[in-house]
Design a protein around this motif. Sequence first.
Motif, PDB file in Angstrom:
ATOM      1  N   ASP A   1       0.843  -1.192   0.000  1.00 20.84           N
ATOM      2  CA  ASP A   1       0.000   0.000   0.000  1.00 20.84           C
ATOM      3  C   ASP A   1       0.881   1.244   0.000  1.00 20.84           C
ATOM      4  N   LYS A   2       0.658   2.123  -0.956  1.00 20.21           N
ATOM      5  CA  LYS A   2       1.457   3.341  -1.077  1.00 20.21           C
ATOM      6  C   LYS A   2       1.397   4.225   0.160  1.00 20.21           C
ATOM      7  N   ASP A   3       0.305   4.118   0.901  1.00 24.19           N
ATOM      8  CA  ASP A   3       0.139   4.952   2.093  1.00 24.19           C
ATOM      9  C   ASP A   3       0.711   4.322   3.355  1.00 24.19           C
ATOM     10  N   GLN A   4       1.465   3.225   3.194  1.00 22.66           N
ATOM     11  CA  GLN A   4       2.059   2.570   4.364  1.00 22.66           C
ATOM     12  C   GLN A   4       3.579   2.418   4.180  1.00 22.66           C
ATOM     13  N   PRO A   5       4.307   3.513   4.197  1.00 19.74           N
ATOM     14  CA  PRO A   5       5.764   3.450   4.020  1.00 19.74           C
ATOM     15  C   PRO A   5       6.462   2.644   5.107  1.00 19.74           C
TER      16      PRO A   5
ATOM     17  N   VAL B   1      -5.107  -3.365  -3.361  1.00 25.53           N
ATOM     18  CA  VAL B   1      -4.145  -2.676  -2.494  1.00 25.53           C
ATOM     19  C   VAL B   1      -4.153  -1.182  -2.813  1.00 25.53           C
ATOM     20  N   GLY B   2      -4.231  -0.865  -4.094  1.00 31.91           N
ATOM     21  CA  GLY B   2      -4.284   0.536  -4.488  1.00 31.91           C
ATOM     22  C   GLY B   2      -5.504   1.255  -3.946  1.00 31.91           C
ATOM     23  N   GLN B   3      -6.579   0.518  -3.726  1.00 25.24           N
ATOM     24  CA  GLN B   3      -7.804   1.085  -3.155  1.00 25.24           C
ATOM     25  C   GLN B   3      -7.822   0.995  -1.636  1.00 25.24           C
ATOM     26  N   HIS B   4      -6.708   0.596  -1.068  1.00 27.90           N
ATOM     27  CA  HIS B   4      -6.529   0.496   0.385  1.00 27.90           C
ATOM     28  C   HIS B   4      -7.462  -0.524   1.036  1.00 27.90           C
ATOM     29  N   LYS B   5      -7.847  -1.542   0.268  1.00 25.22           N
ATOM     30  CA  LYS B   5      -8.692  -2.602   0.823  1.00 25.22           C
ATOM     31  C   LYS B   5      -7.855  -3.735   1.404  1.00 25.22           C
ATOM     32  N   CYS B   6      -6.600  -3.807   0.984  1.00 24.89           N
ATOM     33  CA  CYS B   6      -5.644  -4.778   1.515  1.00 24.89           C
ATOM     34  C   CYS B   6      -4.321  -4.057   1.754  1.00 24.89           C
ATOM     35  N   ASP B   7      -3.507  -4.638   2.632  1.00 27.11           N
ATOM     36  CA  ASP B   7      -2.236  -4.010   2.963  1.00 27.11           C
ATOM     37  C   ASP B   7      -1.145  -4.298   1.952  1.00 27.11           C
ATOM     38  N   ILE B   8      -1.148  -5.534   1.419  1.00 26.10           N
ATOM     39  CA  ILE B   8      -0.034  -5.969   0.584  1.00 26.10           C
ATOM     40  C   ILE B   8      -0.493  -7.030  -0.408  1.00 26.10           C
ATOM     41  N   ALA B   9       0.043  -6.993  -1.610  1.00 24.16           N
ATOM     42  CA  ALA B   9      -0.251  -7.985  -2.634  1.00 24.16           C
ATOM     43  C   ALA B   9       0.909  -8.975  -2.688  1.00 24.16           C
TER      44      ALA B   9
ATOM     45  N   ASN C   1       6.558  -4.045 -12.493  1.00 23.41           N
ATOM     46  CA  ASN C   1       6.196  -3.398 -13.751  1.00 23.41           C
ATOM     47  C   ASN C   1       5.625  -2.013 -13.489  1.00 23.41           C
ATOM     48  N   LYS C   2       5.887  -1.088 -14.410  1.00 26.25           N
ATOM     49  CA  LYS C   2       5.426   0.286 -14.222  1.00 26.25           C
ATOM     50  C   LYS C   2       3.913   0.386 -14.122  1.00 26.25           C
ATOM     51  N   GLU C   3       3.218  -0.420 -14.907  1.00 22.88           N
ATOM     52  CA  GLU C   3       1.753  -0.374 -14.874  1.00 22.88           C
ATOM     53  C   GLU C   3       1.222  -0.683 -13.479  1.00 22.88           C
ATOM     54  N   ARG C   4       1.803  -1.677 -12.833  1.00 21.28           N
ATOM     55  CA  ARG C   4       1.355  -2.053 -11.492  1.00 21.28           C
ATOM     56  C   ARG C   4       1.803  -1.047 -10.438  1.00 21.28           C
ATOM     57  N   GLU C   5       2.865  -0.321 -10.746  1.00 21.43           N
ATOM     58  CA  GLU C   5       3.344   0.688  -9.807  1.00 21.43           C
ATOM     59  C   GLU C   5       2.377   1.864  -9.680  1.00 21.43           C
ATOM     60  N   GLU C   6       1.385   1.911 -10.541  1.00 21.63           N
ATOM     61  CA  GLU C   6       0.346   2.928 -10.392  1.00 21.63           C
ATOM     62  C   GLU C   6      -0.504   2.638  -9.153  1.00 21.63           C
ATOM     63  N   TYR C   7      -0.543   1.383  -8.725  1.00 20.24           N
ATOM     64  CA  TYR C   7      -1.400   0.974  -7.617  1.00 20.24           C
ATOM     65  C   TYR C   7      -0.639   0.634  -6.346  1.00 20.24           C
ATOM     66  N   VAL C   8       0.598   0.145  -6.477  1.00 24.87           N
ATOM     67  CA  VAL C   8       1.350  -0.310  -5.316  1.00 24.87           C
ATOM     68  C   VAL C   8       2.780   0.216  -5.368  1.00 24.87           C
ATOM     69  N   THR C   9       3.432   0.142  -4.212  1.00 25.64           N
ATOM     70  CA  THR C   9       4.875   0.365  -4.157  1.00 25.64           C
ATOM     71  C   THR C   9       5.521  -1.002  -4.015  1.00 25.64           C
ATOM     72  N   PHE C  10       6.399  -1.340  -4.941  1.00 22.74           N
ATOM     73  CA  PHE C  10       6.997  -2.666  -4.890  1.00 22.74           C
ATOM     74  C   PHE C  10       8.100  -2.751  -3.839  1.00 22.74           C
ATOM     75  N   SER C  11       8.135  -3.892  -3.188  1.00 20.95           N
ATOM     76  CA  SER C  11       9.214  -4.196  -2.255  1.00 20.95           C
ATOM     77  C   SER C  11      10.476  -4.516  -3.035  1.00 20.95           C
ATOM     78  N   ASP C  12      11.542  -4.816  -2.323  1.00 16.00           N
ATOM     79  CA  ASP C  12      12.736  -5.337  -2.979  1.00 16.00           C
ATOM     80  C   ASP C  12      12.376  -6.678  -3.615  1.00 16.00           C
ATOM     81  N   PRO C  13      12.982  -7.029  -4.754  1.00 16.32           N
ATOM     82  CA  PRO C  13      12.665  -8.308  -5.396  1.00 16.32           C
ATOM     83  C   PRO C  13      13.131  -9.488  -4.543  1.00 16.32           C
TER      84      PRO C  13
END
Length: 313
Positions: A77-81, A180-188, A195-207
């Motif tokens: 979730d982008k709002d949970q740094p 996750v982007g809608q803040h209904k879940c904490d993490i996917a 991928n950049k497209e998915r980064e519109e909704y989430v912040t990716f962790s380290d691989p």
Amino acid sequence: MKKAIALCMTAAMAASLLTGCGSKTTETTAAAETTAAEAATTAGAAETEKAEETEAAGAVKVIDVDLTEEQYAFGVDKDQPDLLEDVNAFIAKIMEDGTFDDICDKYFGGGEPTPVQSAEYDASKEQLVVATNAAFEPFEYMDGDSYVGIDMEIASLLAQELGEELVIQNMDFDAVCLSVGQHKCDIAMAGLTINKEREEYVTFSDPYYQASQRLITLGDDTTFDDCKDADSVVEALKANLASGDKIGVQQGTTGNYYVEGSEDWGFEGLPAECVPYKNGSLAVQDLINGNLKYVIIDAAPAASITKAINAMQ
């Protein structure tokens, strides 16, 4: 981290013996019968050998060439740094202490998977709400009422590390990042390629995992036997695809974009109709049924699915 939960498969040969008549002697007739019998036995042996070879080959097979190079990560979730920081620290920890290797050995080395249970959502409790698509073996799938897979075991350990209860929300793959982007879940946690497209909704962790796409074809298909790299596989694909041919993929996955083509993903696409399925198993079964020319899905699920389907044939 309390979130509302989003709604979440000899030939038997017949030999006719022509016997001699009229002036043929009994000895000649016997010799003819012996020759015919030997011919029938030889033919039968050939048919048996062919059948055994087909069985050994399996109904389907994976072409052992990586079509892509990808990295899996978890979508936070982008709002949970703070959660992102905790997740990255946890990934580093399990990589360093061997826990990740131990988990992978259960699924790639013949070990025994550890089933994971999901708690019921309760807004009054400290819970880690995970969005997944439990149809992506060996990363996430169902065993009865339990969740199993590499990601699911990591999710369970992550929740323990955070001192929170684990809630798993099972949904369609293409809804995982959105939830996750809608803040209904904490993490996917769903075998997600960065991928950049998915980064519109989430912040990716380290691989945490190196992945790729691979091609599945029928077991007796020799088209790709001499292919050594991705370019040669694609060249053979294009040469053998005709108008109206279909390639199956799992909906919303990298394979989907690979077949259709995508500028964001850097994929040229293939000259075939892309047919999306809820999961890879359904696509491979349709390949066997003659409704598809090929299937393209992630390497690890491709191996798991073909192994399971061939075992049932």
